[in-house]
Design an enzyme around this catalytic site. Sequence first.
Site, PDB file in Angstrom:
ATOM      1  N   ARG A   5       1.081  -0.953  -0.041  1.00 27.29           N
ATOM      2  CA  ARG A   5       0.009   0.032  -0.274  1.00 27.29           C
ATOM      3  C   ARG A   5       0.947   0.943  -0.581  1.00 27.29           C
ATOM      4  O   ARG A   5       0.245   2.497  -0.677  1.00 27.29           O
ATOM      5  CB  ARG A   5      -0.500  -0.047   1.037  1.00 27.29           C
ATOM      6  CG  ARG A   5      -2.129   1.037   1.063  1.00 27.29           C
ATOM      7  CD  ARG A   5      -3.005   1.235   2.626  1.00 27.29           C
ATOM      8  NE  ARG A   5      -2.519   1.014   3.852  1.00 27.29           N
ATOM      9  CZ  ARG A   5      -3.892   0.731   4.851  1.00 27.29           C
ATOM     10  NH1 ARG A   5      -5.021   0.402   4.810  1.00 27.29           N
ATOM     11  NH2 ARG A   5      -3.007   0.647   5.791  1.00 27.29           N
ATOM     12  N   LYS A  28      -2.735   7.047   1.701  1.00 19.23           N
ATOM     13  CA  LYS A  28      -2.938   7.705   2.682  1.00 19.23           C
ATOM     14  C   LYS A  28      -1.758   9.007   2.831  1.00 19.23           C
ATOM     15  O   LYS A  28      -0.335   8.679   3.272  1.00 19.23           O
ATOM     16  CB  LYS A  28      -2.292   6.567   4.458  1.00 19.23           C
ATOM     17  CG  LYS A  28      -3.271   5.611   4.845  1.00 19.23           C
ATOM     18  CD  LYS A  28      -2.693   4.523   6.055  1.00 19.23           C
ATOM     19  CE  LYS A  28      -3.150   5.238   7.245  1.00 19.23           C
ATOM     20  NZ  LYS A  28      -4.563   4.630   7.222  1.00 19.23           N
ATOM     21  N   GLU A  43     -16.920   6.230   4.385  1.00 20.38           N
ATOM     22  CA  GLU A  43     -15.521   6.267   5.872  1.00 20.38           C
ATOM     23  C   GLU A  43     -15.766   7.666   6.867  1.00 20.38           C
ATOM     24  O   GLU A  43     -16.459   8.695   6.072  1.00 20.38           O
ATOM     25  CB  GLU A  43     -14.323   5.814   4.760  1.00 20.38           C
ATOM     26  CG  GLU A  43     -13.792   7.057   4.793  1.00 20.38           C
ATOM     27  CD  GLU A  43     -12.336   6.492   4.606  1.00 20.38           C
ATOM     28  OE1 GLU A  43     -12.070   5.383   5.715  1.00 20.38           O
ATOM     29  OE2 GLU A  43     -11.327   6.845   3.361  1.00 20.38           O
TER      30      GLU A  43
HETATM   31  C1  LIG Z   1      -5.853   4.146   7.732  1.00 13.97           C
HETATM   32  C2  LIG Z   1      -6.741   4.189   7.217  1.00 13.97           C
HETATM   33  C3  LIG Z   1      -8.004   3.839   7.324  1.00 13.97           C
HETATM   34  C4  LIG Z   1      -7.880   1.958   8.323  1.00 13.97           C
HETATM   35  O1  LIG Z   1      -7.078   0.855   7.480  1.00 13.97           O
HETATM   36  P1  LIG Z   1      -6.492  -0.591   8.160  1.00 13.97           P
HETATM   37  O2  LIG Z   1      -5.252  -0.525   7.653  1.00 13.97           O
HETATM   38  O3  LIG Z   1      -7.209  -1.203   8.727  1.00 13.97           O
HETATM   39  O4  LIG Z   1      -5.394   0.889   9.709  1.00 13.97           O
HETATM   40  C5  LIG Z   1      -9.354   3.714   7.093  1.00 13.97           C
HETATM   41  N1  LIG Z   1      -9.407   5.413   6.680  1.00 13.97           N
HETATM   42  C6  LIG Z   1      -8.581   6.298   6.364  1.00 13.97           C
HETATM   43  C7  LIG Z   1      -8.785   7.591   5.755  1.00 13.97           C
HETATM   44  C8  LIG Z   1      -7.228   6.249   6.988  1.00 13.97           C
HETATM   45  O5  LIG Z   1      -6.024   6.517   6.875  1.00 13.97           O
END
Ligand SMILES: *Cc1c(COP(=O)(O)O)cnc(C)c1O
Length: 331
Positions: free
Chosen positions: A73, A175, A209
């Site tokens: 990722r 991210k 989300e």
């Molecule tokens: C990091 C993150 C998540 C969750 O990702 P994980 O890999 O499960 O920790 C969900 N939404 C956003 C916007 C994030 O930055």
Amino acid sequence: MTSFGTVFTPEMILTHFDGVSWSTPELVPSERISIHPAAHVLHYASTCFEGLKAFRHADGSVKIFRLDTSIARMQQSSKKMSLPEIDPELTRKMVIDIVRRFSTAVPKPPGSMYIRPTHMGTEPAIGKAAVASMTSTFFVLLSPVGAYFSVDSSALRLLLEVDKVRCAPHMGMVKTGGNYASALGLITAAKQTSQADQVLFCPDGDVQETGAANFILIDGNEIITKALDHTFLHGITRDSVLTLARDLGMNISERTLSVAELIERVTKPNAEAALSGTAAVLAPVGTLIYQGQEITVGAGNEGPITRKLRQALNAIQWGETSDSYGWLTTI
Ligand SMILES: *Cc1c(COP(=O)(O)O)cnc(C)c1O
């Protein structure tokens, strides 16, 4: 108790890309880094990060959860942010090396060592607003963390935001720093005006989300959550939870979920909703706030399925059941 992510190990591991190759990773104090004030990241937000955890097992060994998925990722994020390509092998070695160095500082469950790989463009060139940084710095920072849940933690309150997006739609899966800054104003306002804990972004009624966690709806034997696309972050916890739920015989519907359908389903007495992410695994959602109305999700507190799924994932992370998917990396 100190808040999540504010305590760090005294050292981290760091490498620079000079436009051609990566320097030999070095251990440096984690207190500060030196960066030119014109560094690309400070002006044009060329940055991305990861968040993963290492766990201490009862036999004393330390395991990193889904390291390779996280590195993949990060590779994709670096690419999307026009940063230099990271080297997955080098990254893997850096993460393992730094966790190994501080292995005695990895807390016992329910604590863990939170791992924060970070990549940023460092070229000192403020004229490069529309040009990629040729150089970058990549480091892996460690933060020992305690239990996310306290005994008295209650189910979350989410404000539904149907007009505005969390970030640029084609960047939702990355991210990257700017995405969080762009959502911050709305989240701060929701806390003040509605005593909400988080904002659930649902642009045009499409349930996506929150600011930093994925959303799942549990209705009987079914889990409903948005299918993967570019608009939201593809959580590794989301993927892990869906995998375990399938094993438990649940039906997984990865599809569009509208606000109208969400509102209708959560009022069933046994409905459950949860946020998934590395920090909490699964956090129960008790209330949705929409158009000035408060809607209770099921019984309004943590439901049995949310608890069962979190416990199933924790059991793998903590070494209490077999790691049948090969999610753990031994350091
Ligand atoms: C990091 C993150 C998540 C969750 O990702 P994980 O890999 O499960 O920790 C969900 N939404 C956003 C916007 C994030 O930055």
